[in-house]
Scaffold this active site. Structure first.
Site, PDB file in Angstrom:
ATOM      1  N   LYS A 186     -31.283 -42.066  25.976  1.00 21.41           N
ATOM      2  CA  LYS A 186     -30.212 -42.006  24.981  1.00 21.41           C
ATOM      3  C   LYS A 186     -30.261 -41.078  23.759  1.00 21.41           C
ATOM      4  CE  LYS A 186     -29.123 -45.483  27.599  1.00 21.41           C
ATOM      5  NZ  LYS A 186     -28.193 -46.748  27.655  1.00 21.41           N
ATOM      6  N   ASN A 187     -29.511 -41.051  22.842  1.00 24.17           N
ATOM      7  CA  ASN A 187     -29.403 -40.250  21.812  1.00 24.17           C
ATOM      8  C   ASN A 187     -30.766 -40.146  20.976  1.00 24.17           C
ATOM      9  OD1 ASN A 187     -27.045 -39.883  23.006  1.00 24.17           O
ATOM     10  ND2 ASN A 187     -26.033 -39.174  20.721  1.00 24.17           N
TER      11      ASN A 187
END
Ligand SMILES: *Cc1c(COP(=O)(O)O)cnc(C)c1O
Length: 379
Positions: A186-187
């Site tokens: 994920k970011n």
């Protein structure tokens, strides 16, 4: 030149000495469950998300499950979910004994089409559960208005949207509870599983805090039948370190997205559409092609890594075969799953790699893998 879809180790190596010393700090502290490191991350994450409270959890699926449990959702209740999402969104609803009721997306944004929601609301509906898919916020105002009108809760699945803004305000507390995953890809990703929620409600934050820790506030005193879903302090320390770089990493993603957008128009490809109220964080850069499978093979042969998000929508998974959702019912979701292709995008991606992807994409159009007209592409 090879362009990997995503190099998971890159963000660690970029910050290696900082992350190593953050981990060392936890190892030396003698405190390995909850405690100061988790509390510090919770305060910093809430602040970043413009929310009053954050609670650190073991993963994103638990975040969704505990958000629904804290709202009292259970057997006999219905939760409106996007038909095109990662299956976790649906599984959380099923895990609390409720029924996921799918609503189709706006094909331009891939996000929940709010004009379709009201028809799906019944007397059993308890929650609207939008997902900010691919890092782009869903259109929240009409969803929040429907929730007020029908007395429903709004839970947001923000597992792909760290730092995104809706009408200028960070994703974090527009709805009642916002659910996060810090899965490594994920970011904002941990070095293992991690998740959490943000909210402006002290009652909901408190309920989820108790639920994640065996239903206990005071050791060996159990108020509810909770679970063990505590954020690991080592992961909290890693996340605190990476959080300082999240905005810079988002800027790098944005630059890659803009380069793709300005160089790939004029082909048959349907490119991501950003409404003027949305500030996406480009978790994924998803294009559509009527010749997706051939395009993907062409890119693979040229050394460009791509993925499909997602090849089989939840309603067509064996896991939901019992739900007997009519095959024809979710046509938009089906055709999107046949056409979507995620191009490489990550903070570690170099300019020459981005231009290599563009070069190969344009070559594929010369070879009639993707054509210059849009005739056979479903709109
Ligand atoms: C990643 C993800 C989740 C689940 O997160 P985990 O931490 O892997 O449990 C939920 N919803 C969406 C949309 C996701 O992308």
């Amino acid at each position: 030149m090879k362009v990997p879809f995503l190099d998971l180790g890159a963000s660690y190596f970029e910050l290696k000495s900082e992350i190593d010393s953050a981990i060392q700090r936890v190892l030396s502290s003698g405190w390995y469950i909850l405690g100061p490191e988790v509390e510090a991350f919770e305060a910093e994450w809430a602040n970043y998300c413009e929310a009053k409270y954050a609670v650190g959890l073991a993963n994103g699926l638990d975040a969704l499950i505990l958000a629904l449990r804290a709202l009292g959702v259970g057997k006999g209740d219905e939760v409106i979910v996007p038909s095109n999402t990662y299956i976790a969104t649906w599984l959380a609803v099923s895990a609390v004994g409720a029924t996921p009721v799918p609503v189709e997306p706006d094909p331009a944004t891939f996000n929940l089409d709010s004009s379709r929601i009201e028809a799906a609301i019944t007397k059993n509906t308890k929650v609207l559960l939008p997902v900010h898919l691919y890092g782009q916020p869903a259109d929240l105002d009409p969803i929040l208005a429907l929730a007020r009108k029908h007395n429903l809760f709004v839970v947001e699945d923000a597992a792909q949207a760290h730092g995104a803004r809706y009408k200028g305000k960070r994703i974090g507390a527009h709805g009642d509870v916002v659910c996060w995953s810090f899965y490594p890809g994920k970011n904002l990703g941990a070095l293992g599983d991690a998740g959490g929620i943000t909210t402006n409600s002290p009652e909901l934050a408190d309920k989820i805090r108790v639920l994640r820790n065996y239903g206990s506030r005071v050791k060996y005193v159990n108020e509810v039948q909770g679970i063990n879903s505590r954020l690991d302090p080592i992961q909290a320390a890693v996340l605190r370190t990476k959080l300082n770089y999240l905005d810079e990493w988002t800027e790098r993603r944005k630059a890659i997205a803009l380069t793709y957008l300005s160089n790939l128009h004029g082909t048959e490809l349907v490119l991501p559409f950003v409404p003027d109220w949305a500030e996406p964080v480009w978790h994924l850069f998803v294009v559509r092609s009527s010749n997706r499978n051939q395009l993907q093979s062409y890119l693979t042969e040229a050394g460009i890594g791509t993925l499909i998000h997602y090849p089989i929508p939840p309603h067509l998974q064996v896991a939901y075969a019992h739900a007997k959702i009519h095959f024809d019912a979710l046509q938009i979701t089906k055709f999107l799953s046949d056409q979507v292709l995620s191009l490489p995008i990550s903070p570690a991606q170099r300019n020459d790699q981005t231009y290599e992807v563009i070069k190969i994409m344009l070559q594929s159009s010369k070879n009639e893998i993707i054509s210059l007209n849009r005739e056979n592409l479903a709109k």
